[in-house]
Design a protein around this motif. Structure first.
Motif, PDB file in Angstrom:
ATOM      1  N   LYS A  21      -3.132   4.880 -12.777  1.00 19.19           N
ATOM      2  CA  LYS A  21      -2.573   4.293 -11.555  1.00 19.19           C
ATOM      3  C   LYS A  21      -3.493   4.561 -10.359  1.00 19.19           C
ATOM      4  CE  LYS A  21       1.500   4.539  -8.572  1.00 19.19           C
ATOM      5  NZ  LYS A  21       2.784   5.217  -8.356  1.00 19.19           N
ATOM      6  N   GLN A  22      -3.987   5.808 -10.239  1.00 16.68           N
ATOM      7  CA  GLN A  22      -4.866   6.157  -9.124  1.00 16.68           C
ATOM      8  C   GLN A  22      -6.192   5.419  -9.226  1.00 16.68           C
ATOM      9  OE1 GLN A  22      -3.824   8.098  -6.464  1.00 16.68           O
ATOM     10  NE2 GLN A  22      -5.672   7.296  -5.534  1.00 16.68           N
ATOM     11  N   ALA A  23      -6.718   5.255 -10.432  1.00 18.93           N
ATOM     12  CA  ALA A  23      -7.971   4.507 -10.616  1.00 18.93           C
ATOM     13  C   ALA A  23      -7.796   3.056 -10.195  1.00 18.93           C
ATOM     14  CB  ALA A  23      -8.424   4.592 -12.074  1.00 18.93           C
ATOM     15  N   THR A  24      -6.640   2.477 -10.491  1.00 21.44           N
ATOM     16  CA  THR A  24      -6.355   1.103 -10.083  1.00 21.44           C
ATOM     17  C   THR A  24      -6.300   0.996  -8.561  1.00 21.44           C
ATOM     18  OG1 THR A  24      -5.095   0.766 -12.118  1.00 21.44           O
ATOM     19  CG2 THR A  24      -4.724  -0.805 -10.339  1.00 21.44           C
ATOM     20  N   ILE A  25      -5.669   1.966  -7.927  1.00 21.16           N
ATOM     21  CA  ILE A  25      -5.586   1.996  -6.461  1.00 21.16           C
ATOM     22  C   ILE A  25      -6.994   2.117  -5.868  1.00 21.16           C
ATOM     23  CG2 ILE A  25      -4.827   3.381  -4.485  1.00 21.16           C
ATOM     24  CD1 ILE A  25      -2.309   4.057  -6.183  1.00 21.16           C
ATOM     25  N   ASP A  26      -7.815   3.002  -6.445  1.00 22.36           N
ATOM     26  CA  ASP A  26      -9.181   3.194  -5.947  1.00 22.36           C
ATOM     27  C   ASP A  26     -10.000   1.906  -6.061  1.00 22.36           C
ATOM     28  OD1 ASP A  26      -8.591   5.823  -5.367  1.00 22.36           O
ATOM     29  OD2 ASP A  26      -9.624   6.641  -7.123  1.00 22.36           O
ATOM     30  N   GLN A  27      -9.843   1.197  -7.160  1.00 21.33           N
ATOM     31  CA  GLN A  27     -10.605  -0.038  -7.362  1.00 21.33           C
ATOM     32  C   GLN A  27     -10.160  -1.147  -6.420  1.00 21.33           C
ATOM     33  OE1 GLN A  27     -10.186  -0.922 -11.519  1.00 21.33           O
ATOM     34  NE2 GLN A  27     -11.872   0.432 -12.099  1.00 21.33           N
ATOM     35  N   SER A  28      -8.859  -1.161  -6.075  1.00 16.03           N
ATOM     36  CA  SER A  28      -8.348  -2.231  -5.212  1.00 16.03           C
ATOM     37  C   SER A  28      -8.507  -1.904  -3.728  1.00 16.03           C
ATOM     38  CB  SER A  28      -6.876  -2.498  -5.523  1.00 16.03           C
ATOM     39  OG  SER A  28      -6.075  -1.390  -5.137  1.00 16.03           O
ATOM     40  N   GLY A  29      -8.932  -0.686  -3.417  1.00 17.79           N
ATOM     41  CA  GLY A  29      -9.137  -0.316  -2.020  1.00 17.79           C
ATOM     42  C   GLY A  29      -7.903   0.226  -1.337  1.00 17.79           C
ATOM     43  N   GLY A  30      -6.873   0.562  -2.080  1.00 12.77           N
ATOM     44  CA  GLY A  30      -5.688   1.186  -1.504  1.00 12.77           C
ATOM     45  C   GLY A  30      -4.786   0.235  -0.763  1.00 12.77           C
ATOM     46  N   ASN A  31      -4.522  -0.905  -1.330  1.00  9.83           N
ATOM     47  CA  ASN A  31      -3.664  -1.880  -0.656  1.00  9.83           C
ATOM     48  C   ASN A  31      -2.187  -1.492  -0.766  1.00  9.83           C
ATOM     49  OD1 ASN A  31      -3.216  -2.373  -3.343  1.00  9.83           O
ATOM     50  ND2 ASN A  31      -3.888  -4.494  -3.312  1.00  9.83           N
ATOM     51  N   GLN A  32      -1.353  -2.121   0.026  1.00 10.15           N
ATOM     52  CA  GLN A  32       0.107  -1.964   0.029  1.00 10.15           C
ATOM     53  C   GLN A  32       0.543  -0.521   0.271  1.00 10.15           C
ATOM     54  OE1 GLN A  32       1.853  -3.768  -3.401  1.00 10.15           O
ATOM     55  NE2 GLN A  32       0.723  -5.670  -3.162  1.00 10.15           N
ATOM     56  N   GLY A  33      -0.118   0.170   1.160  1.00  7.06           N
ATOM     57  CA  GLY A  33       0.311   1.506   1.557  1.00  7.06           C
ATOM     58  C   GLY A  33      -0.109   2.624   0.621  1.00  7.06           C
ATOM     59  N   SER A  34      -0.812   2.325  -0.459  1.00  4.25           N
ATOM     60  CA  SER A  34      -1.287   3.360  -1.373  1.00  4.25           C
ATOM     61  C   SER A  34      -2.596   3.934  -0.844  1.00  4.25           C
ATOM     62  CB  SER A  34      -1.516   2.774  -2.761  1.00  4.25           C
ATOM     63  OG  SER A  34      -0.325   2.245  -3.271  1.00  4.25           O
ATOM     64  N   LEU A  35      -2.803   5.226  -1.072  1.00  5.84           N
ATOM     65  CA  LEU A  35      -4.001   5.893  -0.585  1.00  5.84           C
ATOM     66  C   LEU A  35      -5.013   6.047  -1.708  1.00  5.84           C
ATOM     67  CD1 LEU A  35      -2.319   8.716   1.498  1.00  5.84           C
ATOM     68  CD2 LEU A  35      -3.386   6.636   2.361  1.00  5.84           C
ATOM     69  N   THR A  36      -6.277   5.806  -1.390  1.00  6.31           N
ATOM     70  CA  THR A  36      -7.338   6.012  -2.367  1.00  6.31           C
ATOM     71  C   THR A  36      -7.603   7.508  -2.509  1.00  6.31           C
ATOM     72  OG1 THR A  36      -9.098   5.916  -0.732  1.00  6.31           O
ATOM     73  CG2 THR A  36      -8.437   3.815  -1.736  1.00  6.31           C
ATOM     74  N   THR A  37      -8.329   7.867  -3.542  1.00  5.51           N
ATOM     75  CA  THR A  37      -8.681   9.270  -3.768  1.00  5.51           C
ATOM     76  C   THR A  37      -9.476   9.812  -2.587  1.00  5.51           C
ATOM     77  OG1 THR A  37      -8.683   8.922  -6.158  1.00  5.51           O
ATOM     78  CG2 THR A  37      -9.888  10.833  -5.340  1.00  5.51           C
ATOM     79  N   GLN A  38     -10.358   9.001  -2.039  1.00  7.59           N
ATOM     80  CA  GLN A  38     -11.161   9.425  -0.884  1.00  7.59           C
ATOM     81  C   GLN A  38     -10.264   9.691   0.324  1.00  7.59           C
ATOM     82  OE1 GLN A  38     -14.170   6.596   0.176  1.00  7.59           O
ATOM     83  NE2 GLN A  38     -15.165   7.979   1.624  1.00  7.59           N
ATOM     84  N   GLU A  39      -9.296   8.831   0.561  1.00  5.47           N
ATOM     85  CA  GLU A  39      -8.370   9.024   1.683  1.00  5.47           C
ATOM     86  C   GLU A  39      -7.514  10.264   1.472  1.00  5.47           C
ATOM     87  OE1 GLU A  39      -7.615   4.406   3.062  1.00  5.47           O
ATOM     88  OE2 GLU A  39      -6.576   5.164   1.288  1.00  5.47           O
ATOM     89  N   LEU A  40      -7.028  10.475   0.243  1.00  6.40           N
ATOM     90  CA  LEU A  40      -6.230  11.664  -0.049  1.00  6.40           C
ATOM     91  C   LEU A  40      -7.034  12.942   0.168  1.00  6.40           C
ATOM     92  CD1 LEU A  40      -4.356  10.504  -3.264  1.00  6.40           C
ATOM     93  CD2 LEU A  40      -3.316  11.085  -1.077  1.00  6.40           C
TER      94      LEU A  40
END
Length: 61
Positions: A11-30
């Protein structure tokens, strides 16, 4: 490794690849937020400690 841990990684890898859309935070942002939180907690703890006064007695804020 548990199934839920693997699911979270995917799930986190998917968020990272999409750039953290829809309020989800990327690993870099976290990582940046955790670093900022640690700094703010250290500043808070420093301010809680008694500070020496000019008259030789410790004072609290």
């Amino acid at each position: 490794m548990t199934e839920s841990a693997l699911r979270q990684w995917v799930k986190q890898a998917t968020i990272d690849q999409s750039g953290g859309n829809q309020g989800s935070l990327t690993t870099q942002e976290l990582t940046a937020l955790r670093k900022d939180l640690k700094r703010v907690e250290m500043e808070r703890d420093f301010l809680k400690k008694p500070q020496p006064s000019l008259h030789g007695r410790a004072t609290t804020l």
